[in-house]
Motif scaffolding. Structure first.
Motif, PDB file in Angstrom:
ATOM      1  N   ALA A  10       0.816  -1.213   0.000  1.00  0.00           N
ATOM      2  CA  ALA A  10       0.000   0.000   0.000  1.00  0.00           C
ATOM      3  C   ALA A  10       0.847   1.258   0.000  1.00  0.00           C
ATOM      4  O   ALA A  10       1.984   1.265   0.473  1.00  0.00           O
ATOM      5  N   ARG A  11       0.249   2.306  -0.524  1.00  0.00           N
ATOM      6  CA  ARG A  11       0.812   3.657  -0.474  1.00  0.00           C
ATOM      7  C   ARG A  11       0.034   4.401   0.598  1.00  0.00           C
ATOM      8  O   ARG A  11      -1.183   4.520   0.531  1.00  0.00           O
ATOM      9  N   LEU A  12       0.747   4.855   1.584  1.00  0.00           N
ATOM     10  CA  LEU A  12       0.172   5.582   2.713  1.00  0.00           C
ATOM     11  C   LEU A  12       0.678   7.016   2.615  1.00  0.00           C
ATOM     12  O   LEU A  12       1.877   7.239   2.547  1.00  0.00           O
ATOM     13  N   VAL A  13      -0.248   7.980   2.536  1.00  0.00           N
ATOM     14  CA  VAL A  13       0.139   9.376   2.362  1.00  0.00           C
ATOM     15  C   VAL A  13      -0.148  10.138   3.649  1.00  0.00           C
ATOM     16  O   VAL A  13      -1.265  10.075   4.188  1.00  0.00           O
ATOM     17  N   PHE A  14       0.861  10.850   4.125  1.00  0.00           N
ATOM     18  CA  PHE A  14       0.734  11.699   5.302  1.00  0.00           C
ATOM     19  C   PHE A  14       0.765  13.161   4.892  1.00  0.00           C
ATOM     20  O   PHE A  14       1.450  13.531   3.939  1.00  0.00           O
ATOM     21  N   ASN A  15       0.044  13.971   5.628  1.00  0.00           N
ATOM     22  CA  ASN A  15       0.244  15.414   5.605  1.00  0.00           C
ATOM     23  C   ASN A  15       1.104  15.747   6.805  1.00  0.00           C
ATOM     24  O   ASN A  15       0.799  15.314   7.927  1.00  0.00           O
ATOM     25  N   VAL A  16       2.162  16.474   6.583  1.00  0.00           N
ATOM     26  CA  VAL A  16       2.998  17.003   7.659  1.00  0.00           C
ATOM     27  C   VAL A  16       2.915  18.516   7.496  1.00  0.00           C
ATOM     28  O   VAL A  16       3.526  19.078   6.597  1.00  0.00           O
ATOM     29  N   ARG A  17       2.096  19.145   8.330  1.00  0.00           N
ATOM     30  CA  ARG A  17       1.882  20.589   8.168  1.00  0.00           C
ATOM     31  C   ARG A  17       2.661  21.353   9.220  1.00  0.00           C
ATOM     32  O   ARG A  17       2.611  21.045  10.409  1.00  0.00           O
ATOM     33  N   LEU A  18       3.361  22.388   8.760  1.00  0.00           N
ATOM     34  CA  LEU A  18       4.128  23.277   9.620  1.00  0.00           C
ATOM     35  C   LEU A  18       3.352  24.578   9.735  1.00  0.00           C
ATOM     36  O   LEU A  18       2.914  25.130   8.721  1.00  0.00           O
ATOM     37  N   TYR A  19       3.176  25.066  10.950  1.00  0.00           N
ATOM     38  CA  TYR A  19       2.361  26.250  11.229  1.00  0.00           C
ATOM     39  C   TYR A  19       3.183  27.299  11.970  1.00  0.00           C
ATOM     40  O   TYR A  19       3.995  26.946  12.825  1.00  0.00           O
ATOM     41  N   THR A  20       2.890  28.556  11.682  1.00  0.00           N
ATOM     42  CA  THR A  20       3.407  29.657  12.489  1.00  0.00           C
ATOM     43  C   THR A  20       2.448  30.835  12.345  1.00  0.00           C
ATOM     44  O   THR A  20       1.847  31.015  11.282  1.00  0.00           O
ATOM     45  N   PRO A  21       2.266  31.624  13.399  1.00  0.00           N
ATOM     46  CA  PRO A  21       1.383  32.786  13.285  1.00  0.00           C
ATOM     47  C   PRO A  21       1.917  33.805  12.279  1.00  0.00           C
ATOM     48  O   PRO A  21       3.126  34.009  12.172  1.00  0.00           O
ATOM     49  N   MET A  22       0.997  34.464  11.567  1.00  0.00           N
ATOM     50  CA  MET A  22       1.391  35.514  10.621  1.00  0.00           C
ATOM     51  C   MET A  22       1.692  36.832  11.328  1.00  0.00           C
ATOM     52  O   MET A  22       2.369  37.682  10.776  1.00  0.00           O
ATOM     53  N   VAL A  23       1.166  36.993  12.532  1.00  0.00           N
ATOM     54  CA  VAL A  23       1.396  38.239  13.273  1.00  0.00           C
ATOM     55  C   VAL A  23       2.545  37.989  14.245  1.00  0.00           C
ATOM     56  O   VAL A  23       2.353  37.470  15.346  1.00  0.00           O
ATOM     57  N   GLN A  24       3.761  38.303  13.772  1.00  0.00           N
ATOM     58  CA  GLN A  24       4.958  38.171  14.594  1.00  0.00           C
ATOM     59  C   GLN A  24       6.055  39.011  13.968  1.00  0.00           C
ATOM     60  O   GLN A  24       5.994  39.360  12.800  1.00  0.00           O
ATOM     61  N   GLU A  25       7.018  39.319  14.757  1.00  0.00           N
ATOM     62  CA  GLU A  25       8.161  40.125  14.289  1.00  0.00           C
ATOM     63  C   GLU A  25       9.442  39.331  14.490  1.00  0.00           C
ATOM     64  O   GLU A  25       9.567  38.602  15.476  1.00  0.00           O
ATOM     65  N   PRO A  26      10.362  39.428  13.602  1.00  0.00           N
ATOM     66  CA  PRO A  26      10.284  40.179  12.354  1.00  0.00           C
ATOM     67  C   PRO A  26       9.503  39.388  11.305  1.00  0.00           C
ATOM     68  O   PRO A  26       9.710  38.178  11.132  1.00  0.00           O
ATOM     69  N   ALA A  27       8.628  40.069  10.593  1.00  0.00           N
ATOM     70  CA  ALA A  27       7.809  39.424   9.571  1.00  0.00           C
ATOM     71  C   ALA A  27       8.667  38.808   8.464  1.00  0.00           C
ATOM     72  O   ALA A  27       8.301  37.782   7.889  1.00  0.00           O
ATOM     73  N   ASP A  28       9.816  39.434   8.191  1.00  0.00           N
ATOM     74  CA  ASP A  28      10.699  38.909   7.141  1.00  0.00           C
ATOM     75  C   ASP A  28      11.303  37.552   7.502  1.00  0.00           C
ATOM     76  O   ASP A  28      11.875  36.888   6.632  1.00  0.00           O
ATOM     77  N   ALA A  29      11.196  37.124   8.751  1.00  0.00           N
ATOM     78  CA  ALA A  29      11.765  35.838   9.156  1.00  0.00           C
ATOM     79  C   ALA A  29      10.764  34.686   9.058  1.00  0.00           C
ATOM     80  O   ALA A  29      11.151  33.526   9.184  1.00  0.00           O
ATOM     81  N   ILE A  30       9.488  34.994   8.826  1.00  0.00           N
ATOM     82  CA  ILE A  30       8.455  33.951   8.826  1.00  0.00           C
ATOM     83  C   ILE A  30       8.750  32.887   7.770  1.00  0.00           C
ATOM     84  O   ILE A  30       8.861  31.698   8.083  1.00  0.00           O
TER      85      ILE A  30
END
Length: 151
Positions: free
Chosen positions: A60-80
Motif C-alpha cells: 500500500a501507499r500511505l500518504v501523510f500530511n505534515v503541516r508546519l504552522y506559524t502565526p502571521m502576526v509576529q516580528e520580524p515578519a521577514d523571518a516567517i
C-alpha cells in the motif's frame, strides 16, 4: 500483516522532534490554532494499494500530511518564510535520508513512482480567528505486503 500505523507515525514525528525547529509536534491535525513559534502536525491523508504488490499480498501507499504552522502576526515578519523553509528543508532532508523511516516502510516515495511525489506547498489558513502561515508536506510512503490475497 497489519499496518503498523503507530510505528510509522512515530517515525515521522520523531524526525520533526529531532530537527530542533518545533516547539510542539502533534500526531493529529490541530483543532485549535497553535501557539507561538513553529508547530508541526502529522496525520494520514490516504491509503491505496500499489501495483508492485506480490502475488499473494497487496502492498500500500500511505500518504501523510505534515503541516508546519506559524502565526502571521509576529516580528520580524521577514523571518516567517525563511524559518518555515528551513524547517521544511530539514524534514525533507530527513525523510529522503531515512527513506525507510527506520525500517517501518519499504520507502518514502520520493519521486512519485506510485502517485504524487514527496512535495511541500506553502499557503495560509485561518484558525480560531488567527491567520497562520503554513507549509504542508505531502509524505507518501510505501508499505510492503499489508493485505493477504485469499481465493
Amino acid at each position: 500483516m497489519a499496518l503498523d500505523i503507530n510505528g510509522i507515525v512515530d517515525a515521522v514525528i520523531s524526525h520533526a522532534m529531532a530537527s530542533g525547529y518545533f516547539e510542539r509536534v502533534n500526531g493529529h491535525e490541530p483543532q485549535n490554532a497553535p501557539g507561538n513559534g513553529l508547530t508541526a502536525a502529522v496525520w494520514v491523508d490516504g491509503i491505496t494499494p500499489v501495483r508492485t504488490s506480490g502475488l499473494g499480498s497487496a502492498s500500500a501507499r500511505l500518504v501523510f500530511n505534515v503541516r508546519l504552522y506559524t502565526p502571521m502576526v509576529q516580528e520580524p515578519a521577514d523571518a516567517i518564510d525563511p524559518n518555515l523553509t528551513a524547517a521544511t528543508d530539514a524534514l525533507m532532508r530527513a525523510y529522503v535520508g531515512d527513506f525507510q523511516l527506520g525500517g517501518t516502510v519499504r520507502q518514502v516515495d520520493v519521486f512519485g513512482q506510485h502517485g504524487a511525489a514527496l512535495e511541500a506547498r506553502a499557503g495560509y489558513i485561518q484558525q480560531d480567528g488567527a491567520l497562520l502561515r503554513v507549509i504542508t508536506i505531502t509524505l507518501p510512503v510505501i508499505v510492503n505486503d499489508l493485505w493477504d490475497e485469499v481465493a
